[in-house]
Structures are given as structure tokens and as C-alpha cells.
Design a protein around this motif. Sequence first.
Motif: not given
Length: 502
Positions: A141-160
Amino acid sequence: MKLRLCQLFACILGLVCTSPIQAQDTLSTHINYDLTAETAVGTGDYTAYQLTANRYHTLATRANTAYMRGTMNIEHSLSDNLTLSGCIDAIASVHADHKAYLQQCYINLSWQALLVEAGSRELAPVLRDPQLSSGAFVKGMNAKPIPQIHIGTNGFYTIPHTHGWLQINFDFGYGKFMDSGYREDKFWQGGSINQSYAEGIWYHQKHLYFRTNPKKRFFITAGIEHAVQFGGAIHTFINGHESIKEKPAGLRTFWNVILPLGDGDYYEDDALEDWIYGNHIGSMTIQIGWNINSYHQLQIYGDDPFDDGSGMRKSNGWDGLWGLQYNNKAAGRQYIRKAVVEYFQTTNQSGPLHCDPDDYPRSVRGQISDYVTGDDNYYNHMFYNSFSHYGMTPGNPLITSPIYNKDCFLGFRDNRIKAWHVGLSGEITDCLSYLIKGSYREGWGTYATPLADKHHSFDAMMQGEYHTGPWRVSAAYAFDKGNIYGDCSTFNFKISYHGKIL
């Protein structure tokens, strides 16, 4: 790039807001805003370390600084499981390197537990406590945000189909460093101290974490974070003559940097820095949690950093972040809400020597029998200068960032350190909370350029925050003692207001 993202966000915001009947009838649209003013005044060359570290470079490192900030967030439900959201966040500062700029500007599309996002956003570490920890080694969290395009999960996701016992958290994206002008300015200000500077640097990041059920008595989290600087161009000056060497940033390059692979003939191809494509930084983590009862939790963790293959093989000894964290989840006022104790070491770096026969012409490789992979030189790189964004490392700030180099050197001068860090937070009354943090570190420079005298610093902060309704007011005092930042003493005042439009 930020301007285009803001224009895109404004278009989507306009489309959403032109459907007020549906939004108001179903309450599917929510718009809120935050207004903040903060100042730091005191003595010394800098604002005290604990007030600027791990805060996305919002408060300037210069002494006697202030800013005003306005943030607008919008969230619109397209269906029960599909949500469109975004943010515009602007800061205007005085006595800072950046006078007025967009801190955040992003668009997010979330479907159930998955997300697709584009823009600049302040992303908190997955595992390290954002308020108390000394920081993550890679995606901090130390630097200014780096602009990016990304995909991921909202927090931890329980695997079915795992009966609730296994969860996953991942993110994968590409972006671009926005500090080309900053690097060029520092190069010219530094005169002969810098031989080159890089510009137009691309960015790739990802993480993958698995966690067993955190509601059980014991649970385990394990995974990896990985970031890469690639592409761009390097400007080198020799005897007053400039040479520019560009790196490819096509689709093939975007694929090649996913794993730390490189050019097997880098010597013959006159591309010594391409023995691995890009500048790879990573950290592997193991974390064990213990739910003592329904309210009290302990976690012990170790983050193993790596800057090349030797670090991934754990040839770097005890280098890493070792920590213990306590969480109190009970409702109501708790005098001790959270506590963290951490030890951070980066002195080994797989040893002081690096000798690879592939660094020499094929005609002499067979005559070299020694093979030593050391001198990992954390956060530094021969092509990209350093793993930094506007002079601040995106990783752990206990390794002093280049922005503190008074001679404008673009690299990290002191990346072999040992440090202890503690953090404590809680509530004194229902409206008054406190935060205490402190760090002590010792540094020996780098293997290539060791310090003549060991650097040391003790940095501490005490903060109280009062909140009532939409208002939050905080006051803090922080100080530095030692020969890293000098003797700095800073008083900090902050006031913020949270409002809702819809």
C-alpha cells in the motif's frame, strides 16, 4: 491513460444517472462521497515515516505538507448477481511532489464472487493487516496505485464441491507505470549519479491464495504474489551521448512475462538484462490461524520474498517477513482490537556473489566451472532502475524508497536490513479509537555498495480518532530518530465527512 479511463467512467456514470426512475424505485443505485482535509506540520527534513508509509503516497514525504481530497463512489445493481461500480478520487496538495492529480479512477463489474476492473484503485493487501502491518513485500500500500486492467475474486471464494473447507483468492492483471516524467526529472536533477533512466514501463501482477475454512479451530493459508516490470525503454548516457534501447510490449511479451522465463542466448543477442524477461518480484506465504474461541484469533505467518530463482528455492536464508497477529472480533468497545508483531529481514539475498557462465560468450563458457546465484539486490534492476512508482516502493516501505535519496538516485541504496515492527489498535470509548505503531530498523546498504556506517532508525506514531455520524476527526504525533530520515517530529490532523446522494 488516466484521462481515458476517467472519460469512460464519466460515460457510464451518465448512462446510469439517466435512468433515475428505475434507480430510485428499486434503490438499485447508490452514490456516496467523501471529503477529506489533512495536514502534517513539524520539524525535520521529512514528514515522519509512520505517517506516510503504507498510505498509497497520499500524504507527501516532504515536511509541512497538506492536501484536500474529494471522492465519489457509485454502485448500480444490474441484476441480483451483477453489479457495476466505480470511483473518481481527486487530491490537491501543497508542498508535495504532486500538486493536483487523480488518486483513483476505476470501473468495476462484479458477478457473484468474480470481478473485472479497469483503472487506478487503492487495493489493500490480501493477507497483511492494512492498518497495523509493516507492509507486503510485493503488492503493498506504499505507492500510488498503478492503472491496470485485471480480473479476480472479491475476497476469498469457497470452491464448490469442497464441502466448504477450501477457499481461493486470485487476481491477474496488466497495467502501466505512470511515472516516466518523474524518472526523467530525477535523472537530470541527479547529474552524474544516474547513468540511465527507464520510461514507459508496463506492469503485470497476479496472486493466488488457498485457505481452509477460517471458521474451524485451525486453518491454513498458502499462496504466492508476483509482479513484473516489462517493456518500456532505457535512456543511457555515455560520454555525453544518449542511446535508447526499447523492449517489446506486444502480445507475445505479455504472455512471456507470466512466468519468469528469458532468452537463453542473451549474451549473443546483446540483451544481458533479458536472461529473464522483465524485473520479477514475488513472495510466497504460509500462514496458520487459530480461533481460540468465538472472539479471539491468533495467526502466525511467514512471507518468503524472491527476486529471482535462487529466492524461490529459499537460498536466501531467513530473509522474509515473520509475524504474529491477534484479532478481537467481539462486538462493542474493545481496548485491544488488534495487535501485530513482525520481524523483517533482507540481509541474505542468496549471498553476496553472482556468477553465471551464460553471462559470457559461448567460446569461454566451458572454461567456467563456478555457478553461484546470489546478490538478488531486492527491488533494484539493471534496466528498470528500481521497483518503484513515483519514487515509492509498491512493496514493504521498511526498505527505504528512492524518494528519500537527496541526490536523486533512482535506485534503492539500503535494501539489506533487519527490522522489528509492532502495531496496536483499539477503542477507548464508543466514539474514540486509537492506533499505535513503531518500527526499529538497521541497514547495511547493498552488496555492491555497502554502507561505511550502519544505518538505523526508530520510528513511532500515536493516533486518536473521534467519529460521530458522518464525521471523523483524528490527531496524531509521530517521530523519527536515527540516521535514515534524521530526527523528524510531526503533528498530524485530519478531518473527513462521508455523505450520500442516493
